[in-house]
Design an enzyme around this catalytic site. Structure first.
Site, PDB file in Angstrom:
ATOM      1  N   CYS A   1       0.808  -1.224   0.000  1.00 36.35           N
ATOM      2  CA  CYS A   1       0.000   0.000   0.000  1.00 36.35           C
ATOM      3  C   CYS A   1       0.841   1.274   0.000  1.00 36.35           C
ATOM      4  O   CYS A   1       0.298   2.373  -0.141  1.00 36.35           O
ATOM      5  CB  CYS A   1      -0.942   0.003   1.197  1.00 36.35           C
ATOM      6  SG  CYS A   1      -2.079  -1.390   1.200  1.00 36.35           S
TER       7      CYS A   1
ATOM      8  N   CYS B   1     -14.772   0.841   7.066  1.00 36.94           N
ATOM      9  CA  CYS B   1     -13.867   0.239   6.086  1.00 36.94           C
ATOM     10  C   CYS B   1     -13.833   1.109   4.829  1.00 36.94           C
ATOM     11  O   CYS B   1     -14.871   1.581   4.373  1.00 36.94           O
ATOM     12  CB  CYS B   1     -14.342  -1.156   5.703  1.00 36.94           C
ATOM     13  SG  CYS B   1     -14.697  -2.241   7.110  1.00 36.94           S
TER      14      CYS B   1
ATOM     15  N   LYS C   1     -11.332   6.661   3.064  1.00 38.08           N
ATOM     16  CA  LYS C   1     -12.738   6.371   3.311  1.00 38.08           C
ATOM     17  C   LYS C   1     -13.606   6.851   2.161  1.00 38.08           C
ATOM     18  O   LYS C   1     -14.605   6.208   1.821  1.00 38.08           O
ATOM     19  CB  LYS C   1     -13.209   7.038   4.610  1.00 38.08           C
ATOM     20  CG  LYS C   1     -12.868   6.316   5.879  1.00 38.08           C
ATOM     21  CD  LYS C   1     -13.582   4.968   6.019  1.00 38.08           C
ATOM     22  CE  LYS C   1     -15.057   5.117   6.297  1.00 38.08           C
ATOM     23  NZ  LYS C   1     -15.917   4.880   5.141  1.00 38.08           N
TER      24      LYS C   1
ATOM     25  N   HIS D   1      -9.113   2.970  -2.202  1.00 42.94           N
ATOM     26  CA  HIS D   1      -7.677   2.718  -2.096  1.00 42.94           C
ATOM     27  C   HIS D   1      -7.115   2.014  -3.330  1.00 42.94           C
ATOM     28  O   HIS D   1      -6.754   0.838  -3.277  1.00 42.94           O
ATOM     29  CB  HIS D   1      -7.412   1.899  -0.835  1.00 42.94           C
ATOM     30  CG  HIS D   1      -5.978   1.579  -0.593  1.00 42.94           C
ATOM     31  ND1 HIS D   1      -4.933   2.389  -1.022  1.00 42.94           N
ATOM     32  CD2 HIS D   1      -5.381   0.513   0.034  1.00 42.94           C
ATOM     33  CE1 HIS D   1      -3.786   1.848  -0.675  1.00 42.94           C
ATOM     34  NE2 HIS D   1      -4.026   0.707  -0.044  1.00 42.94           N
TER      35      HIS D   1
END
Length: 400
Positions: A88, A213, A341, A345
């Site tokens: 990431c 999430c 959020k 991502h």
């Protein structure tokens, strides 16, 4: 002796695509969307770029595991283009490559760019990666929500926080980001939600509910960097320079020994200490103007506030609930654009997307999101899981 990169590299242009389910275009078009904005912002021609670093995490659903398709999409003729991947932290890794090349004097102008089309995988979360032969010996396959739910359990146990208080605090993290996302035109999710919706949402991995999430998105972001001297020669007056850029990778000590208590992310703390030293920051709570951190889950953002030494040990819940990280009235606003959020991502783009927001804020271009005279901002990525991964931190500031 190493002297670091503080103020040796200036960002002269940045670009960011619209994030979302970009079903109508492919990765090459996403790359071009961010690149063309960055090129126009920099006020240069593509032939002036000497080298490029391209970040993508999931090569199977992007453009393959080399840099050639990115060079083709952007028409980067005859220059070195490197494809990088570091979970990431991939986009920040691309920025690190471009930054170090300029700081070393190897090139005059470099490009960092990253993209990902996660919506093309068909997964509701990150797709299962192809694992190496021995991978199961050190990182057994598990879900991201489960891994970060364990962080919540460790944090609550260490600091004696009730389940109800922690749940409400992480709900505030999510509420704050969604409020900010409503005025962030490039965000995937731009709808406000209530605390009641967050608290009553279906449970994914206790205590993480649906709204705790981050989502899945397609997106791209880019930065063009050079030296401050070249930036001035190009007519740049208001200048954003890189004050620090640090990565810390786990050796496996967290998962392989009993020295880690599960309440924090060790690599973030290591990277933060190094970054603050490089940037000359002694009191981040007072000196930082804004932060963009890796809120893959709301608990991650909360714990990161302590790992970045902005909140005191065990006090992040208190700071979150008191609005210290809110965009309006907060001491150090966090996720002023909505964060992961609201953007989702796309792995190869996230770190550069964060830098794009800091850069935009520092130059006073953020429109309705604009903070009052910010001078220094931090980005943070966390790759992997709390007990085994890589943390990346960049600190950007106005150049005096």
């Amino acid at each position: 002796m190493a002297t670091g990169i503080r103020d040796k590299v200036a960002i002269i242009g940045m670009g960011c695509s619209r994030f979302g389910e970009r079903w109508d275009i492919g990765t090459p078009e996403l790359l071009s969307e961010a690149f063309e904005e960055a090129l126009a912002d920099a006020g240069i021609e593509r032939k002036q770029i000497n080298a490029a670093w391209y970040g993508s995490g999931m090569d199977a659903i992007n453009v393959g595991n080399s840099s050639i398709p990115a060079a083709m999409a952007l028409r980067l003729e005859g220059i070195p283009v490197s494809r990088v991947e570091n979970m990431c932290a991939t986009a920040t890794e691309a920025l690190r490559g471009a930054t170090y090349a300029v700081a070393s004097g190897a090139v005059d102008i470099a490009l960092a760019i990253g993209a990902e089309k996660l919506k093309d995988t068909g997964y509701g979360g990150l797709p299962t990666p192809f694992k190496g032969t021995l991978n199961d010996m050190w990182m057994p396959l598990g879900s991201a929500p489960a891994g970060f739910a364990q962080l919540a359990a460790g944090y609550r146990a260490k600091h004696g926080i009730s389940k109800e208080d922690l749940k409400r605090a992480i709900a505030h993290v999510s509420w704050k980001s969604h409020q900010n996302g409503t005025i962030s035109p490039k965000a995937h999710l731009q709808k406000a939600i209530t605390m009641e919706q967050i608290l009553n949402a279906p449970m994914i991995a206790e205590p993480l509910g649906l709204f705790d999430c981050c989502g899945v998105s397609d997106g791209s972001a880019a930065a063009i960097v050079t030296t401050p001297e070249i930036a001035r020669a190009l007519g740049k007056k208001d200048m954003v320079t890189i004050k620090a850029l640090q990565l810390a990778t786990s050796s496996g000590v967290e998962s392989g020994t009993d020295s880690w208590d599960g309440s924090h992310v060790r690599t973030t703390r290591i990277a933060a200490k190094k970054a603050y030293e490089e940037a000359g920051i002694t009191n981040p709570r007072e000196q930082l103007s804004l932060m963009e951190v890796h809120d893959c889950f709301s608990i991650t953002e909360l714990v990161t506030m302590e790992d970045l030494f902005v909140s005191a040990e065990g006090r992040a819940t208190h700071d979150v609930m008191n609005g210290f990280f809110d965009r309006e009235g907060g001491g150090v606003p966090c996720q002023v654009d909505g964060g992961l959020k609201c953007f989702g991502h796309p792995i190869g783009a996230s770190g550069l997307r964060m830098a794009y927001e800091v850069y935009t804020q520092l130059l006073g271009r953020a429109g309705k999101r604009q903070l009052n005279s910010p001078s220094i901002g931090l980005t943070h990525n966390l790759g992997g899981v709390p007990y085994l991964g890589v943390a990346a931190i960049s600190i950007l500031g106005l150049h005096s």
